[in-house]
Enzyme design. Sequence first.
Site, mmCIF file in Angstrom:
data_model
loop_
_atom_site.group_PDB
_atom_site.id
_atom_site.type_symbol
_atom_site.label_atom_id
_atom_site.label_comp_id
_atom_site.label_asym_id
_atom_site.label_seq_id
_atom_site.Cartn_x
_atom_site.Cartn_y
_atom_site.Cartn_z
ATOM 1 N N LYS A 141 46.074 36.316 25.919
ATOM 2 C CA LYS A 141 44.954 35.811 26.706
ATOM 3 C C LYS A 141 44.136 34.902 25.809
ATOM 4 C CE LYS A 141 43.234 35.991 30.825
ATOM 5 N NZ LYS A 141 43.932 36.136 32.113
ATOM 6 N N ASP A 196 42.907 30.781 34.526
ATOM 7 C CA ASP A 196 42.218 32.033 34.878
ATOM 8 C C ASP A 196 40.844 31.575 35.372
ATOM 9 O OD1 ASP A 196 42.346 35.112 34.641
ATOM 10 O OD2 ASP A 196 40.459 34.706 33.654
#
Length: 449
Positions: free
Chosen positions: A126, A166
């Site tokens: 991430k 995201d």
Amino acid sequence: MNSYIERVISDAQQKNSNQPEFLQALKEVLSSLEPIIDKDDKYEKNSILERMTEPERIIMFRVPWVDDNGKIQVNRGYRIQFSSLIGPYKGGLRFHPSVNLSVMKFLGFEQIFKNALTGLPIGGAKGGSDFNPKGKSDAEVMRFCQSFMTELYRHIGQDVDVPAGDIGVGGREIGYLFGQYKRIRNAYEGGVLTGKAICYGGSLARTEATGYGLLFYMREMLKQHNSSMEGKTVTISGSGNVAIYAAQKAFSMGAKVVAMSDSNGCIYDENGIDLDCIKEIKEVKRGRIKEYLDCHPNAKYFEKTGENSPIWEIKTDIALPCATQNELQLEDAKKLVANGVIAVGEGANMPTTLEATEYFLANKVLFAPAKAANAGGVATSAIEMTQNSIRYYYTFDEVEKKLDRIMTNIFHECKVAADEAGVSGNYVVGANIAAFKKLADAMIAQGLV
Ligand code: NDP
């Protein structure tokens, strides 16, 4: 609790005391692994939990850029390369002022398990920045993305690490990031980022994938309990990528979505939300959800005044939190249960607090956990990588069918793992155990690296 799990949690608490989101995710996963850890001491012998909870690599960097007034701005960039056990690091980038090391590590940790559940060759990662794209001009967003990639490019690659979007990172940002990567590397490396536009290497159905995938999972879960989406009332928090396409699929399955939200408040339309209007506000105008009342004056708007979202006060059969972490808390869960909710499906990552999740489970509410239920996005990203590798594109229908099959498989893996652990119907435990087994086996097979 099993003493090995207890020790690993306690050590992690000492080492990461200022990372509440990461510790929350770690506790949620580890405490649910008891049935499998109890059965076999190979996990403790190989220090699997200690290794799995420590990222392989953390990259933090400065991102300097110039705003439209000529002023220098400095943000912080992150990439957490958590695990490359079963494939190149893979996971989205988030641009939001709330981004910090704890949030990045929690998302990276969850991503390893989610990606394992897809059954596809993708590791977990991430990244992101505390940069806020809201209110910035396109030129400012482009300069920021170019500066961000000027550092990130040396750490990624289509066989190394493949970022995606995201919160705050959509098609526009991915385009700018890809352009800069291509320029620096002097090569078209299509599979280095996913969520690309169709015109330069993206996959059909990627935009829709997380929301659609959530509904495929919900369909399977409801079917397992002799129910369906047909005729159900649905409330969905958020009005971003996941929320919009979850709503679209819910409608197409015969449900009625009556409420959606953004960080300022929520709208309620008893006739069913007009999704075209939401798309116009959010995808074109980048406006606020309140503007829904301009085209539907009979709908209602509830402003968010405290910490809790007013959306969870609305009576519904099915609640789909699709905005952000910890947005559904114990008191929200109590209201939903009191109003007769039958199922909750997590579209966002960790949107439900531990206490709220436990409350739903204790009250026999069907609960679809994020790492399984929202895996459709990353699964379709992996399908995008496949298409980039074979230099051939699938039709929308082909991708959607593959996505449906993957989500159906994920549900059934969670079900089997829950049954085997003696907690039938608890898909939180099922998802964690099913993913953990795959990862632990790969870790043992690859030796101490
Ligand atoms: P978007 O940026 O498209 O949308 C986010 C939505 O959530 C917006 O409506 C936003 O409202 C709202 N929101 C953000 N922060 C808050 C907050 N603090 N309180 C209330 N509402 C908030 O993001 P996505 O739809 O892509 O992502 C949503 C969630 O789904 C995230 O948790 C993400 O990690 C997860 N996810 C996304 C995937 C994807 O493919 N996109 C894949 C898997 C998971 P506002 O406009 O007011 O900020």
